[in-house]
Design an enzyme around this catalytic site. Sequence first.
Site, short mmCIF file in Angstrom:
data_model
loop_
_atom_site.label_atom_id
_atom_site.label_comp_id
_atom_site.label_asym_id
_atom_site.label_seq_id
_atom_site.Cartn_x
_atom_site.Cartn_y
_atom_site.Cartn_z
N ALA A 32 24.84 1.19 8.63
CA ALA A 32 23.99 1.64 7.33
C ALA A 32 22.80 2.24 7.95
O ALA A 32 21.79 2.41 7.57
CB ALA A 32 23.45 0.53 6.51
N LEU A 33 23.30 3.52 8.86
CA LEU A 33 22.54 4.15 9.85
C LEU A 33 21.24 5.15 8.86
O LEU A 33 21.44 5.47 7.84
CB LEU A 33 22.96 4.97 10.78
CG LEU A 33 23.67 4.14 11.85
CD1 LEU A 33 24.42 5.35 12.78
CD2 LEU A 33 23.03 3.04 12.48
N GLY A 36 15.40 5.85 11.02
CA GLY A 36 14.85 5.15 12.03
C GLY A 36 15.89 4.86 13.09
O GLY A 36 15.27 4.84 14.32
N HIS A 37 17.01 4.52 12.90
CA HIS A 37 18.00 4.30 13.87
C HIS A 37 18.15 5.67 14.59
O HIS A 37 18.39 5.77 15.88
CB HIS A 37 19.48 4.09 13.24
CG HIS A 37 19.50 2.83 12.33
ND1 HIS A 37 19.74 2.66 11.16
CD2 HIS A 37 19.37 1.40 12.74
CE1 HIS A 37 19.76 1.53 10.77
NE2 HIS A 37 19.64 0.58 11.94
N GLN A 61 23.88 -14.24 13.40
CA GLN A 61 22.29 -13.90 13.17
C GLN A 61 21.62 -13.91 11.79
O GLN A 61 20.87 -13.96 11.44
CB GLN A 61 21.66 -12.75 13.80
CG GLN A 61 22.19 -11.50 13.17
CD GLN A 61 21.66 -10.32 14.06
OE1 GLN A 61 22.46 -9.94 15.19
NE2 GLN A 61 20.84 -9.50 13.59
N LYS A 149 9.96 -2.07 14.45
CA LYS A 149 10.25 -2.53 13.22
C LYS A 149 10.69 -4.17 13.31
O LYS A 149 10.18 -4.92 12.58
CB LYS A 149 11.45 -1.78 12.47
CG LYS A 149 12.18 -2.33 11.40
CD LYS A 149 11.30 -2.13 10.05
CE LYS A 149 11.90 -2.87 8.96
NZ LYS A 149 13.26 -3.52 9.11
N VAL A 176 9.72 4.25 12.03
CA VAL A 176 9.86 5.30 11.10
C VAL A 176 9.68 4.94 9.67
O VAL A 176 10.43 3.90 9.38
CB VAL A 176 11.19 6.08 11.35
CG1 VAL A 176 11.69 7.32 10.41
CG2 VAL A 176 11.48 6.43 12.92
N SER A 185 14.84 0.85 6.32
CA SER A 185 15.59 -0.27 6.56
C SER A 185 16.84 -0.32 5.88
O SER A 185 16.72 0.39 4.82
CB SER A 185 14.86 -1.59 6.19
OG SER A 185 15.60 -2.86 5.81
N SER A 186 17.96 -0.58 6.59
CA SER A 186 19.19 -0.59 5.88
C SER A 186 18.96 -1.55 4.47
O SER A 186 19.99 -0.96 3.59
CB SER A 186 20.32 -1.25 6.66
OG SER A 186 20.14 -0.77 8.05
P1 AMP Z 1 19.58 -2.93 12.85
O1 AMP Z 1 20.63 -2.07 12.35
O2 AMP Z 1 18.65 -3.34 11.51
O3 AMP Z 1 19.79 -4.04 13.62
O4 AMP Z 1 18.62 -2.12 13.66
C1 AMP Z 1 19.11 -1.53 14.71
C2 AMP Z 1 17.78 -1.10 15.63
O5 AMP Z 1 17.06 -0.08 14.71
C3 AMP Z 1 16.81 -2.07 15.80
O6 AMP Z 1 16.17 -2.04 17.17
C4 AMP Z 1 15.67 -1.90 14.79
O7 AMP Z 1 14.43 -2.24 15.08
C5 AMP Z 1 15.71 -0.46 14.88
N1 AMP Z 1 15.28 0.10 13.56
C6 AMP Z 1 15.44 -0.34 12.39
N2 AMP Z 1 14.71 0.16 11.47
C7 AMP Z 1 13.83 0.97 12.07
C8 AMP Z 1 12.67 2.17 11.48
N3 AMP Z 1 12.44 2.15 10.47
N4 AMP Z 1 12.21 2.83 12.46
C9 AMP Z 1 12.61 2.43 13.89
N5 AMP Z 1 13.59 1.59 14.29
C10 AMP Z 1 14.24 0.98 13.30
#
Ligand code: AMP
Length: 280
Positions: A32-33, A36-37, A61, A149, A176, A185-186
């Site tokens: 769900a990119l 931020g990703h 997790q 984040k 971001v 956030s996803s």
């Molecule tokens: P996730 O898919 O939520 O597990 O996130 C994957 C990576 O993206 C993790 O290292 C998160 O910290 C990073 N991430 C998620 N949201 C953001 C954001 N808004 N800004 C920067 N990095 C992010």
Amino acid sequence: MQVFQDINPIRQFLKSARDRGHTIGFVPTMGALHKGHMSLIDASKNVNDITVCSIYINPTQFNNPSDLAKYPRMINADKNMLENAGCEVLFIPDDQIMYPGNQVVTMSFGYLEDIMEGKFRPGHFKGVGAVVAKLFHIVQPDNAYFGQKDFQQFMIIQQMVRDFFFDIHLNCMPIVREPDGLAMSSRNTRLSKEQRRKAPVIYQSLSMAGKNLSKGMSIAKVRKDIALLMEKNDIRLEYFEVVDSNTLKPLGNITKEGKVALCIAAYLGEIRLIDNLLLF
Ligand code: AMP
């Protein structure tokens, strides 16, 4: 973009890249990119010859089964975003690949998992540690990219890399945000219109706390103000912690010498969001 679902094929591909002298950057995600990703992908592309992204929703997790069931899944859109960003390799394993038998070994992070996310999501970091260790061993990157984040997550992985001599350089990238301040956030896609309107209050409260603490206001008073602001906006505060950003130990007061992290988790309806701010 090369897409791999199984361990041996991606290992072989990356080994031959490594043998040709190519450096490898790695961005683990749960899909769900969003932007931020993509900032992590861009950071990796800037310094590595090959960028590997993984998309895997790691069941171990999730302490809440409904959060796992409702976690957004949009693999086609994700693939498009990664292609457009120039990501070279995508790894999308399934549960059979990542957890083929009984997982006997577990990770413990001591104090680091007794507080904040660890306290309110029991077992969460054991799952994060296990999956990141597995992914690190599969990809064997030179550099890995994580977002601030999930600040506590970064600290946990940093400790694991230090304690077990993983030969990987970790990079913690800035948060971001949406134009109104909400951390991307996803889980934001699950917010109703009304909840989305209120969600920026989480970051507003962190910014307010940061300003007031820097001016000398007590942590107790700041905590009270945040609780009130949340209540006024129908947001259920789970925790607000002021911690040393090197150790994650709670601080009794703020001194200008040490680095400080303000960390928050809050619910809008059943959607749980986290955010943080680093001071000094
Ligand atoms: P996730 O898919 O939520 O597990 O996130 C994957 C990576 O993206 C993790 O290292 C998160 O910290 C990073 N991430 C998620 N949201 C953001 C954001 N808004 N800004 C920067 N990095 C992010």
